[in-house]
Design a protein around this motif. Structure first.
Motif, PDB file in Angstrom:
ATOM      1  N   THR A  59      31.301  56.020  35.123  1.00 28.19           N
ATOM      2  CA  THR A  59      30.702  57.271  35.581  1.00 28.19           C
ATOM      3  C   THR A  59      31.578  57.950  36.627  1.00 28.19           C
ATOM      4  O   THR A  59      31.701  59.167  36.645  1.00 28.19           O
ATOM      5  CB  THR A  59      29.307  56.993  36.166  1.00 28.19           C
ATOM      6  OG1 THR A  59      28.537  56.280  35.201  1.00 28.19           O
ATOM      7  CG2 THR A  59      28.601  58.276  36.526  1.00 28.19           C
ATOM      8  N   ALA A  60      32.213  57.159  37.492  1.00 30.60           N
ATOM      9  CA  ALA A  60      33.067  57.735  38.540  1.00 30.60           C
ATOM     10  C   ALA A  60      34.286  58.424  37.943  1.00 30.60           C
ATOM     11  O   ALA A  60      34.687  59.499  38.404  1.00 30.60           O
ATOM     12  CB  ALA A  60      33.489  56.658  39.522  1.00 30.60           C
ATOM     13  N   LEU A  87      33.185  61.687  36.407  1.00 34.07           N
ATOM     14  CA  LEU A  87      32.945  62.682  37.456  1.00 34.07           C
ATOM     15  C   LEU A  87      34.263  63.230  37.997  1.00 34.07           C
ATOM     16  O   LEU A  87      34.396  64.438  38.210  1.00 34.07           O
ATOM     17  CB  LEU A  87      32.104  62.083  38.578  1.00 34.07           C
ATOM     18  CG  LEU A  87      31.725  63.016  39.716  1.00 34.07           C
ATOM     19  CD1 LEU A  87      30.858  64.152  39.197  1.00 34.07           C
ATOM     20  CD2 LEU A  87      31.028  62.268  40.811  1.00 34.07           C
ATOM     21  N   ASP A  88      35.242  62.352  38.191  1.00 34.45           N
ATOM     22  CA  ASP A  88      36.553  62.808  38.659  1.00 34.45           C
ATOM     23  C   ASP A  88      37.213  63.736  37.643  1.00 34.45           C
ATOM     24  O   ASP A  88      37.816  64.744  38.015  1.00 34.45           O
ATOM     25  CB  ASP A  88      37.467  61.615  38.935  1.00 34.45           C
ATOM     26  CG  ASP A  88      37.063  60.854  40.187  1.00 34.45           C
ATOM     27  OD1 ASP A  88      36.311  61.421  41.007  1.00 34.45           O
ATOM     28  OD2 ASP A  88      37.510  59.699  40.339  1.00 34.45           O
ATOM     29  N   ALA A 101      35.648  65.618  35.441  1.00 27.77           N
ATOM     30  CA  ALA A 101      34.909  66.881  35.447  1.00 27.77           C
ATOM     31  C   ALA A 101      35.286  67.737  36.656  1.00 27.77           C
ATOM     32  O   ALA A 101      35.426  68.959  36.542  1.00 27.77           O
ATOM     33  CB  ALA A 101      33.406  66.612  35.437  1.00 27.77           C
ATOM     34  N   ILE A 102      35.483  67.106  37.800  1.00 30.18           N
ATOM     35  CA  ILE A 102      35.879  67.840  39.002  1.00 30.18           C
ATOM     36  C   ILE A 102      37.278  68.427  38.827  1.00 30.18           C
ATOM     37  O   ILE A 102      37.536  69.574  39.223  1.00 30.18           O
ATOM     38  CB  ILE A 102      35.788  66.938  40.252  1.00 30.18           C
ATOM     39  CG1 ILE A 102      34.325  66.666  40.593  1.00 30.18           C
ATOM     40  CG2 ILE A 102      36.499  67.560  41.437  1.00 30.18           C
ATOM     41  CD1 ILE A 102      34.119  65.674  41.706  1.00 30.18           C
ATOM     42  N   LEU A 132      34.143  67.001  47.204  1.00 30.01           N
ATOM     43  CA  LEU A 132      33.487  66.068  46.295  1.00 30.01           C
ATOM     44  C   LEU A 132      34.477  65.047  45.747  1.00 30.01           C
ATOM     45  O   LEU A 132      34.156  63.868  45.600  1.00 30.01           O
ATOM     46  CB  LEU A 132      32.839  66.824  45.133  1.00 30.01           C
ATOM     47  CG  LEU A 132      31.575  67.596  45.442  1.00 30.01           C
ATOM     48  CD1 LEU A 132      31.145  68.408  44.233  1.00 30.01           C
ATOM     49  CD2 LEU A 132      30.464  66.656  45.853  1.00 30.01           C
ATOM     50  N   TYR A 133      35.676  65.504  45.437  1.00 28.33           N
ATOM     51  CA  TYR A 133      36.690  64.613  44.870  1.00 28.33           C
ATOM     52  C   TYR A 133      37.139  63.566  45.893  1.00 28.33           C
ATOM     53  O   TYR A 133      37.311  62.400  45.557  1.00 28.33           O
ATOM     54  CB  TYR A 133      37.885  65.437  44.388  1.00 28.33           C
ATOM     55  CG  TYR A 133      38.920  64.640  43.652  1.00 28.33           C
ATOM     56  CD1 TYR A 133      38.689  64.194  42.351  1.00 28.33           C
ATOM     57  CD2 TYR A 133      40.136  64.330  44.253  1.00 28.33           C
ATOM     58  CE1 TYR A 133      39.638  63.459  41.677  1.00 28.33           C
ATOM     59  CE2 TYR A 133      41.092  63.600  43.577  1.00 28.33           C
ATOM     60  CZ  TYR A 133      40.840  63.165  42.289  1.00 28.33           C
ATOM     61  OH  TYR A 133      41.781  62.432  41.623  1.00 28.33           O
TER      62      TYR A 133
END
Length: 94
Positions: free
Chosen positions: A3-4, A7-8, A10-11, A58-59
């Motif tokens: 998941t991490a 998310l990275d 997507a960012i 966020l990143y």
């Protein structure tokens, strides 16, 4: 994939899109046919820069970026209001 890492990814994709929007704002600010178009491009430029700073926060996982984004938001609002008032009346402070 975890998941991490999703998310990275997507960012990073979102940051690239915001960076493209920033470049288009700079182009409109330099080429804009009228002064109002340039002020609107400047307003959108600072909003997109806020989005990019928040994505960077966020990143990296650091809350300091959010304070910087808030400061840019306040300065951007005041500068847009001052430029608009100057265009309307020719004077900022009455």
């Amino acid at each position: 994939m975890t998941t991490a890492s999703l998310l990275d990814a997507a960012i990073l994709v979102t940051s690239a899109m915001v960076l493209i929007a920033l470049l288009m704002n700079v182009w409109r600010m330099l080429k804009g046919p009228s002064v109002t178009d340039r002020i609107l491009a400047l307003d959108t430029l600072y909003i997109n820069s806020i989005a990019l700073i928040i994505l960077l926060g966020l990143y990296n996982g650091s809350p300091l970026y959010f304070e910087g984004a808030l400061l840019i938001a306040m300065l951007g609002f005041v500068s847009t209001a001052a430029l608009s008032k100057y265009l309307l009346r020719g004077d900022i402070i009455e």
